[in-house]
Design an enzyme around this catalytic site. Structure first.
Site, short mmCIF file in Angstrom:
data_model
loop_
_atom_site.label_atom_id
_atom_site.label_comp_id
_atom_site.label_asym_id
_atom_site.label_seq_id
_atom_site.Cartn_x
_atom_site.Cartn_y
_atom_site.Cartn_z
N CYS A 82 8.04 43.90 3.65
CA CYS A 82 6.92 44.82 3.78
C CYS A 82 6.82 45.35 5.21
O CYS A 82 7.65 46.16 5.62
CB CYS A 82 5.65 44.14 3.29
N HIS A 177 6.84 41.09 -1.50
CA HIS A 177 6.64 39.79 -0.83
C HIS A 177 7.07 38.63 -1.72
O HIS A 177 6.20 37.99 -2.33
CB HIS A 177 5.15 39.59 -0.54
N GLU A 179 7.71 35.80 -0.82
CA GLU A 179 7.11 34.57 -0.25
C GLU A 179 5.74 34.27 -0.84
O GLU A 179 5.26 33.15 -0.70
CB GLU A 179 7.05 34.66 1.29
#
Ligand code: GLN
Length: 198
Positions: A82, A177, A179
């Site tokens: 991002c 994302h 994560e």
């Protein structure tokens, strides 16, 4: 000999902890990078999501901008999510006045490309290079790769063709994302790139 990769997460602003946790769970030794001396300790660097214009400014205030650019030029593997993708783009559309990127990926990235009502969404993406199941991807005020130069490779696109994941050598960038959605395959790819250079 198997060595534990030493990787950094650029820790100026953004979702640093989420990346550090995924990398540690994959067995990496993680350094939070705020200083040049910490950058010098690592063999790869994750650029987190957050606000790219803030990370850009802080990187200059912390005298990290040129060392990071030097590391990219020297081939250090990096993975940007991002805002991190924005920072790795050679060309930026819709940056704030004076905003710079580190560069490295031969792409043009537009900030906040999904602005207006639909600023955040989740979707499943096919990423043929990663094999297996689609990646469940969270887009949070996400950028879009508007133009891909000859140096970069597209890893994933939205159904409308919008490019959201790219690679170039040992640089990886995703507009989303992993994560935060619990899919560690991009981080595994990043760590494989790091191991490949060790
Ligand atoms: N819109 C942010 C930027 O311009 C990126 C958002 C994110 O990293 N989730 O940097």
């Amino acid at each position: 000999m198997v060595t534990t990769p030493r990787v950094g997460v650029l820790a100026l602003q953004g979702d640093v902890r989420e990346h550090a946790r995924v990398l540690a769970d994959l067995g990496a030794r993680v350094t939070l990078v705020r200083r040049v001396s910490e950058l010098a300790e690592v063999d790869g660097l994750v650029l987190p999501g957050g606000e790219s214009s803030v990370i850009d400014k802080l990187s200059r205030a912390f005298d990290l901008r040129d060392p990071i650019r030097d590391a990219i030029a020297a081939g250090m593997p990096m993975y940007g999510t991002c805002a991190g993708l924005i920072l790795l783009a050679d060309r930026l559309a819709d940056g704030i006045s004076g905003q710079q990127t580190f560069g490295g990926l031969d792409v043009t990235v537009r900030r906040n490309a999904f602005g207006g009502q639909v600023e955040s969404f989740e979707t499943d993406l096919d990423v043929p290079e990663l094999g297996g199941d689609p990646v469940h991807a969270a887009f949070i005020r996400a950028p879009l790769v508007e133009d891909v130069g000859p140096g970069a490779t597209v890893l994933a696109s939205l159904p409308d063709g919008g490019v959201v994941a790219v690679a170039q050598g040992d640089l990886l960038g995703t507009a989303f994302h992993p994560e935060v959605t619990g899919d560690d395959r991009f981080h595994r790819r990043f760590l494989a790139n790091v191991a490949g250079r060790a």
